[in-house]
Write a protein that holds these residues in place. Structure first.
Motif, PDB file in Angstrom:
ATOM      1  N   LEU A  33     -50.084   0.436 -19.995  1.00 23.10           N
ATOM      2  CA  LEU A  33     -51.417   0.956 -19.649  1.00 23.10           C
ATOM      3  C   LEU A  33     -51.683   2.246 -20.410  1.00 23.10           C
ATOM      4  CD1 LEU A  33     -52.060   0.786 -15.788  1.00 23.10           C
ATOM      5  CD2 LEU A  33     -53.041  -0.642 -17.580  1.00 23.10           C
ATOM      6  N   PRO A  34     -52.851   2.358 -21.044  1.00 22.75           N
ATOM      7  CA  PRO A  34     -53.178   3.622 -21.716  1.00 22.75           C
ATOM      8  C   PRO A  34     -53.512   4.719 -20.692  1.00 22.75           C
ATOM      9  CG  PRO A  34     -55.009   2.078 -21.901  1.00 22.75           C
ATOM     10  CD  PRO A  34     -53.907   1.353 -21.199  1.00 22.75           C
ATOM     11  N   GLU A  35     -53.688   5.927 -21.191  1.00 26.53           N
ATOM     12  CA  GLU A  35     -53.995   7.055 -20.304  1.00 26.53           C
ATOM     13  C   GLU A  35     -55.344   6.828 -19.622  1.00 26.53           C
ATOM     14  OE1 GLU A  35     -54.786  10.774 -22.311  1.00 26.53           O
ATOM     15  OE2 GLU A  35     -53.609  11.845 -20.811  1.00 26.53           O
ATOM     16  N   LEU A  36     -55.394   7.095 -18.315  1.00 23.97           N
ATOM     17  CA  LEU A  36     -56.625   6.895 -17.557  1.00 23.97           C
ATOM     18  C   LEU A  36     -57.410   8.204 -17.470  1.00 23.97           C
ATOM     19  CD1 LEU A  36     -55.055   4.535 -14.965  1.00 23.97           C
ATOM     20  CD2 LEU A  36     -57.039   4.010 -16.388  1.00 23.97           C
ATOM     21  N   PRO A  37     -58.723   8.102 -17.205  1.00 27.72           N
ATOM     22  CA  PRO A  37     -59.580   9.291 -17.253  1.00 27.72           C
ATOM     23  C   PRO A  37     -59.080  10.467 -16.390  1.00 27.72           C
ATOM     24  CG  PRO A  37     -60.896   7.318 -16.902  1.00 27.72           C
ATOM     25  CD  PRO A  37     -59.488   6.873 -16.931  1.00 27.72           C
ATOM     26  N   ASP A  38     -58.637  10.187 -15.165  1.00 29.42           N
ATOM     27  CA  ASP A  38     -58.203  11.291 -14.295  1.00 29.42           C
ATOM     28  C   ASP A  38     -57.022  12.036 -14.909  1.00 29.42           C
ATOM     29  OD1 ASP A  38     -60.146  10.656 -12.532  1.00 29.42           O
ATOM     30  OD2 ASP A  38     -58.828   9.682 -11.055  1.00 29.42           O
TER      31      ASP A  38
ATOM     32  N   PHE B 135     -57.193  -3.738 -15.211  1.00 30.49           N
ATOM     33  CA  PHE B 135     -58.158  -3.055 -14.349  1.00 30.49           C
ATOM     34  C   PHE B 135     -57.586  -2.886 -12.942  1.00 30.49           C
ATOM     35  CE2 PHE B 135     -61.514  -3.099 -11.165  1.00 30.49           C
ATOM     36  CZ  PHE B 135     -62.171  -1.924 -11.525  1.00 30.49           C
ATOM     37  N   GLY B 136     -56.996  -3.953 -12.426  1.00 31.60           N
ATOM     38  CA  GLY B 136     -56.420  -3.903 -11.086  1.00 31.60           C
ATOM     39  C   GLY B 136     -55.375  -2.810 -10.964  1.00 31.60           C
ATOM     40  N   LEU B 137     -54.496  -2.723 -11.961  1.00 30.21           N
ATOM     41  CA  LEU B 137     -53.447  -1.700 -11.912  1.00 30.21           C
ATOM     42  C   LEU B 137     -54.060  -0.303 -11.990  1.00 30.21           C
ATOM     43  CD1 LEU B 137     -50.800  -3.406 -14.242  1.00 30.21           C
ATOM     44  CD2 LEU B 137     -50.710  -3.196 -11.744  1.00 30.21           C
ATOM     45  N   ALA B 138     -55.141  -0.172 -12.773  1.00 32.26           N
ATOM     46  CA  ALA B 138     -55.766   1.147 -12.944  1.00 32.26           C
ATOM     47  C   ALA B 138     -56.399   1.657 -11.654  1.00 32.26           C
ATOM     48  CB  ALA B 138     -56.821   1.086 -14.061  1.00 32.26           C
ATOM     49  N   ILE B 139     -56.812   0.749 -10.768  1.00 29.13           N
ATOM     50  CA  ILE B 139     -57.423   1.201  -9.510  1.00 29.13           C
ATOM     51  C   ILE B 139     -56.441   1.056  -8.344  1.00 29.13           C
ATOM     52  CG2 ILE B 139     -59.793   0.712 -10.270  1.00 29.13           C
ATOM     53  CD1 ILE B 139     -59.596  -1.789  -8.304  1.00 29.13           C
TER      54      ILE B 139
ATOM     55  N   LEU C 287     -59.388   1.901 -20.722  1.00 36.25           N
ATOM     56  CA  LEU C 287     -58.398   0.820 -20.795  1.00 36.25           C
ATOM     57  C   LEU C 287     -58.583  -0.011 -22.065  1.00 36.25           C
ATOM     58  CD1 LEU C 287     -58.516  -0.490 -17.109  1.00 36.25           C
ATOM     59  CD2 LEU C 287     -56.577   0.662 -18.181  1.00 36.25           C
ATOM     60  N   GLY C 288     -59.798   0.066 -22.632  1.00 35.57           N
ATOM     61  CA  GLY C 288     -60.095  -0.736 -23.821  1.00 35.57           C
ATOM     62  C   GLY C 288     -60.327  -2.202 -23.492  1.00 35.57           C
ATOM     63  N   ILE C 289     -60.630  -2.505 -22.208  1.00 34.80           N
ATOM     64  CA  ILE C 289     -60.831  -3.909 -21.843  1.00 34.80           C
ATOM     65  C   ILE C 289     -62.291  -4.325 -21.992  1.00 34.80           C
ATOM     66  CG2 ILE C 289     -58.861  -3.887 -20.266  1.00 34.80           C
ATOM     67  CD1 ILE C 289     -60.810  -3.818 -17.930  1.00 34.80           C
ATOM     68  N   SER C 290     -63.188  -3.342 -22.254  1.00 40.89           N
ATOM     69  CA  SER C 290     -64.601  -3.646 -22.492  1.00 40.89           C
ATOM     70  C   SER C 290     -65.157  -2.597 -23.426  1.00 40.89           C
ATOM     71  CB  SER C 290     -65.382  -3.619 -21.174  1.00 40.89           C
ATOM     72  OG  SER C 290     -66.773  -3.774 -21.418  1.00 40.89           O
ATOM     73  N   ASP C 291     -66.145  -2.986 -24.264  1.00 41.42           N
ATOM     74  CA  ASP C 291     -66.741  -1.961 -25.116  1.00 41.42           C
ATOM     75  C   ASP C 291     -67.702  -1.088 -24.310  1.00 41.42           C
ATOM     76  OD1 ASP C 291     -69.121  -3.368 -24.877  1.00 41.42           O
ATOM     77  OD2 ASP C 291     -68.988  -4.269 -26.855  1.00 41.42           O
ATOM     78  N   GLY C 292     -68.063  -1.541 -23.096  1.00 44.09           N
ATOM     79  CA  GLY C 292     -68.910  -0.729 -22.216  1.00 44.09           C
ATOM     80  C   GLY C 292     -70.305  -0.479 -22.762  1.00 44.09           C
TER      81      GLY C 292
END
Lengths: 481, 95
Positions: A295-300, A62-66, A180-185
């Motif tokens: 890291l998987p592809e991010l939304p942006d 998550f940290g890397l994604a932001i 990221l797949g880190i939570s099912d949300g």
């Protein structure tokens, strides 16, 4: 007076680990009460917590994604308070040295504008258990299955100025953690919960007003409602010369009202201290870089790719590319049918509407991506019209088989046989001599409109199965003779 | 720094520890002795010394994300004063 709203969010995200943050108990949802609460989760004497590596890695992702700094050394602290669903009498969390430092998230608003929301930090902590109040008349029941489930708490700066911005930010976080797949949300199971800090100040004023915190909002809609109500309440107080008290408020989704929960003064005296049971966690640079590389592809990035490689509009790309499940479904439909535009229309149109109606997530869609692609192929090869396709889709939704089965079983194949269509056109024209006469007298502009008037009866005669393009040609040919 | 009786009452309340009024002077005396020792330590010049979070010069071992615990509810609930339908029972708490 004109007021400005200032909003900051604290977002709790349940991490999708198999086991708890400090023990090997399962985190599966819906198990029998207390069947997943071990001696470690209950903090019985002689037990020691050991940190779940996957939970650390998810937080780092998550940290890397932001774009945040990852603290190579982080510390767990104890936050002390008494509540029946907190078996240890303290929550193990991170305070001064959290795993994720400052970062930022970009949101897009309805008018197309972009805004950056700063993240103060994000830390790892454990969830509490659940209280059941309605089962026993004089007692509360405690289920500690959730106690010790890993959470990241994401703390924003007070950068939002409206409920629209707050909701856009919350949705963006949802999209990031699910991508990221880190939570099912899954909000209905409490996988993402929001605490909203709201204050108001006269427009142009730099100093922040006194804020209140509304806790445990578990849907975007409730969050929006709660912010509206709270802003109204604070404006009323200040305009009548009263004060806003710093307090925690609890939102009731049934009534849409929030009420004061407890004075923050006492509750805030948490007497944090470093957890003596846990050593500092050291994360090597190599580990961080290895996680970054995976890291998987991010939304942006995904939305930009949808625009570039599928020719979608920015709007369509934001609808289809925001959530990973939707994006994967759309890409699968596109791959199978070879038409991104039609795939986009069907996924964001008919399918989304139907899913919304039944409150289903796309991963539970009764019509698979492959099946939907099968339907789109039949539109493309002119077997059926777009209109009939909706009828076929409905049958597929009801489980009546794939597109070809439904078209065959219901005899919905489009009539593209020139001879058959000419016969029907002749019949319809013969039944309406007045219309034909009117057409012959009309000028070109009117004729176009009158031509359309014959379409209805022809479609009716063919149960909507006539190929509209061919009917148009035949009609024009016959009427202009 | 020293503590007053009101400080002790507040901490006792937060910690859910009942202290009899007759014990208060004794508790205050002891706590103030401890704080005096802390004051002495505070006086040491620690410029340039990194804060110590833990006396062990080691870092946290991490475990793999694997479920290893089994359901021990029956055993664990033998510790509880009351349990029913798998739930621990406590006096009604509704905020």
């Amino acid at each position: 007076m004109e007021w400005e709203t200032v909003i900051g969010l604290e977002v709790h995200v349940q991490l999708a680990t198999q086991s708890k943050i400090f023990s090997g108990s399962s985190t599966a949802f819906g198990a029998s009460p207390n069947s997943q609460a071990s001696a470690i989760d209950l903090a019985l004497p002689g037990t020691l917590p050991v940190v779940n590596e996957q939970a650390m890695h998810y937080a780092i992702m998550f940290g890397l994604a932001i774009g945040a700094d990852i603290n190579q050394r982080s510390i767990f602290d104890r936050k002390n308070y008494f509540y029946p669903d907190l078996p240890k009498g303290y929550q193990t969390t991170q305070m001064d040295e959290p795993i994720v430092g400052a970062g930022a998230v970009e949101i897009q608003l309805a008018d197309g504008s972009h805004k950056t929301i700063r993240i103060h930090h994000a830390h790892l902590e454990e969830d509490a258990g659940k209280s059941v109040h309605d089962l026993f008349p004089t007692q509360s029941g405690i289920d500690l299955n959730r106690a010790g489930t890993p959470l990241i708490e994401i703390v924003s700066e007070p950068d939002m100025r409206s409920s629209e911005e707050a909701v856009a930010f919350a949705k963006k976080l949802h999209s990031i953690v699910t991508s990221l797949g880190i939570s099912d949300g899954d909000m209905s199971q409490g996988s993402m919960r929001f605490d909203v800090n709201v204050s108001i100040r006269p427009k142009g004023e730099d100093k922040l007003g006194t804020r209140t915190e509304t806790k445990n909002l578990n849907s975007f809609r409730f969050m929006e409602q709660a912010i509206h109500k709270e802003v109204e309440r604070q404006i009323d107080l200040l305009e009548y010369g009263e004060e806003v008290l710093q307090e925690t408020r609890l939102y009731n989704a049934d009534t849409g009202e929030a009420r004061s929960m407890r004075s923050k003064e006492e509750a805030n005296d948490y007497r944090y201290f470093p957890c003596p049971d846990l050593l500092p966690v050291e994360i090597s640079n190599e580990t961080i870089e290895a996680i970054r590389a995976r890291l998987p592809e991010l939304p942006d990035a995904r939305q930009a790719r949808f625009v570039a490689s599928y020719g979608l509009s920015e709007y369509d790309a934001s609808i289809l590319g925001g959530e990973r499940d939707t994006a994967e479904y759309f890409e699968s439909v596109t791959q199978h049918c070879g038409d991104a535009k039609l795939a986009a229309n069907w996924v964001s149109g008919e399918l989304s509407a139907r899913l919304n109606n039944e409150e289903l997530s796309i991963s539970h869609s009764p019509v698979s991506a492959e099946a939907l692609a099968g339907l789109i192929k039949r539109i493309k090869d002119n077997t059926i019209s777009g209109k009939i396709a909706k009828q076929v889709f409905e049958a597929m939704w009801q489980g009546e088989g794939d597109a070809d089965n439904v078209i065959e079983a219901k005899g919905l194949k489009q009539v593209s046989d020139t001879g058959a269509l000419e016969k029907i056109v002749d019949e319809v024209l013969a039944q309406n001599p007045a219309g034909v006469a009117q057409y012959k007298e009309a000028d070109d502009k009117k004729r176009k409109k009158l031509l359309g008037g014959f379409m209805g009866p022809i479609m009716k005669a063919t149960k909507g199965q006539a190929n509209p393009g061919m009917v148009n040609q035949i009609l024009a040919k016959k009427l202009n003779q | 720094m020293s503590v007053e009786q009101t400080d002790i009452e507040k901490i006792a309340k937060l910690s859910r520890i009942r202290i009899a009024a007759s014990d208060m002077p004794e508790v205050a005396l002891r706590l103030n002795d401890i704080l005096a020792m802390v004051d002495t330590m505070q006086a040491v010049d620690t410029t340039g010394i990194e804060p110590m979070h833990n006396p062990l010069d080691a870092s946290q071992r991490l475990r793999a994300d694997i479920v290893t615990e089994t359901d021990q509810r029956e055993l664990l609930q033998q510790n509880a004063p009351a349990a029913e339908q798998g739930l621990f029972l406590v006096p009604k708490v509704i905020e």
